[in-house]
Design an enzyme around this catalytic site. Structure first.
Site, PDB file in Angstrom:
ATOM      1  N   ALA A  72      -3.325   3.684  -2.721  1.00 21.84           N
ATOM      2  CA  ALA A  72      -3.277   2.507  -3.583  1.00 21.84           C
ATOM      3  C   ALA A  72      -3.032   1.260  -2.744  1.00 21.84           C
ATOM      4  CB  ALA A  72      -2.166   2.659  -4.618  1.00 21.84           C
ATOM      5  N   ALA A  94       0.846  -1.198   0.000  1.00 20.53           N
ATOM      6  CA  ALA A  94       0.000   0.000   0.000  1.00 20.53           C
ATOM      7  C   ALA A  94       0.876   1.240   0.000  1.00 20.53           C
ATOM      8  CB  ALA A  94      -0.928   0.014   1.213  1.00 20.53           C
ATOM      9  N   ASP A  95       0.370   2.282  -0.625  1.00 18.40           N
ATOM     10  CA  ASP A  95       1.080   3.560  -0.607  1.00 18.40           C
ATOM     11  C   ASP A  95       0.068   4.684  -0.793  1.00 18.40           C
ATOM     12  OD1 ASP A  95       4.039   4.545  -0.566  1.00 18.40           O
ATOM     13  OD2 ASP A  95       3.005   5.834  -2.002  1.00 18.40           O
ATOM     14  N   GLN A  96       0.495   5.871  -0.424  1.00 17.37           N
ATOM     15  CA  GLN A  96      -0.373   7.043  -0.512  1.00 17.37           C
ATOM     16  C   GLN A  96       0.427   8.239  -1.009  1.00 17.37           C
ATOM     17  OE1 GLN A  96      -1.763   9.125   3.179  1.00 17.37           O
ATOM     18  NE2 GLN A  96      -3.776   8.428   2.496  1.00 17.37           N
TER      19      GLN A  96
END
Length: 202
Positions: free
Chosen positions: A114, A77-79
């Protein structure tokens, strides 16, 4: 639904917020942070689109851990935070956090979160969601009061705030779900995990 023969699930993140979201949903997982250089990957990609950057980094995290643990399903996950064409990164120190907050005050910025699920070197699932965050217009004294209140946490999250903490005082309007803001699009992820038999409810 019976669990998939390979029922090991790994979250490739050291984010306490992401881990708390999965624990709250009663999903059984291990946390094994991906040791990658996010800024180097981002710069090498030459991507300027914030959602694409978030998706790329989520994918790289999942693949990095997935290749080391090919028997497991790995969540990456990333932002990213974007104010118009400008993409923000986590502040390196208090001075940079102060400057970022002043840039965001009185404006609406976008958070792109994401999530990717990989097994070995294959991407099985990906989703990107968006939240629109409108920050109050704050004067210098108010910014300093917030920095004092939030403390070292201002360098732990992109934008210098955590909505689950003191950062909630900064905003006048939010459009988007809470899970996206915390950096994990939980509802689409749980839908995929249910299909694998890796969620506690079918």
């Amino acid at each position: 639904m019976a669990a998939h023969p390979s029922s090991r699930l790994i979250l490739a993140s050291q984010s306490s917020a992401r881990q708390a979201l999965l624990r709250g949903a009663k999903v059984e997982f291990e946390a094994l942070p991906a040791n990658i250089d996010e800024r180097e990957i981002e710069q090498a990609s030459r991507l300027s689109d914030a959602p694409a950057v978030a998706a790329l980094l989520a994918k790289e995290k999942a693949l990095h851990v997935g290749r080391a643990h090919p028997d497991a399903y790995v969540i990456g996950a990333d932002q990213t935070l974007a104010l118009g064409p400008r993409i923000f990164a986590k502040a390196e120190d208090l001075a940079q956090a102060r400057a970022q907050l002043k840039s965001l005050c009185g404006h609406t910025h976008d958070l792109h979160s994401a999530v990717v699920v990989a097994k070995g070197d294959q991407i099985l699932f990906q989703s990107v969601s968006i939240a629109r965050m409108t920050m109050r217009s704050l004067n210098d004294a108010q910014v300093e009061a917030y920095l004092d209140l939030a403390g070292e946490a201002v360098t732990a999250s992109v934008g210098g705030y955590q909505l689950e903490g003191a950062g909630v005082h900064l905003f006048e309007r939010i459009e988007g779900d809470y899970f996206t803001i915390l950096g994990l699009p939980l509802l689409p992820l749980l839908g995929f995990l249910r299909g694998l038999g890796l969620a506690p409810l079918p």
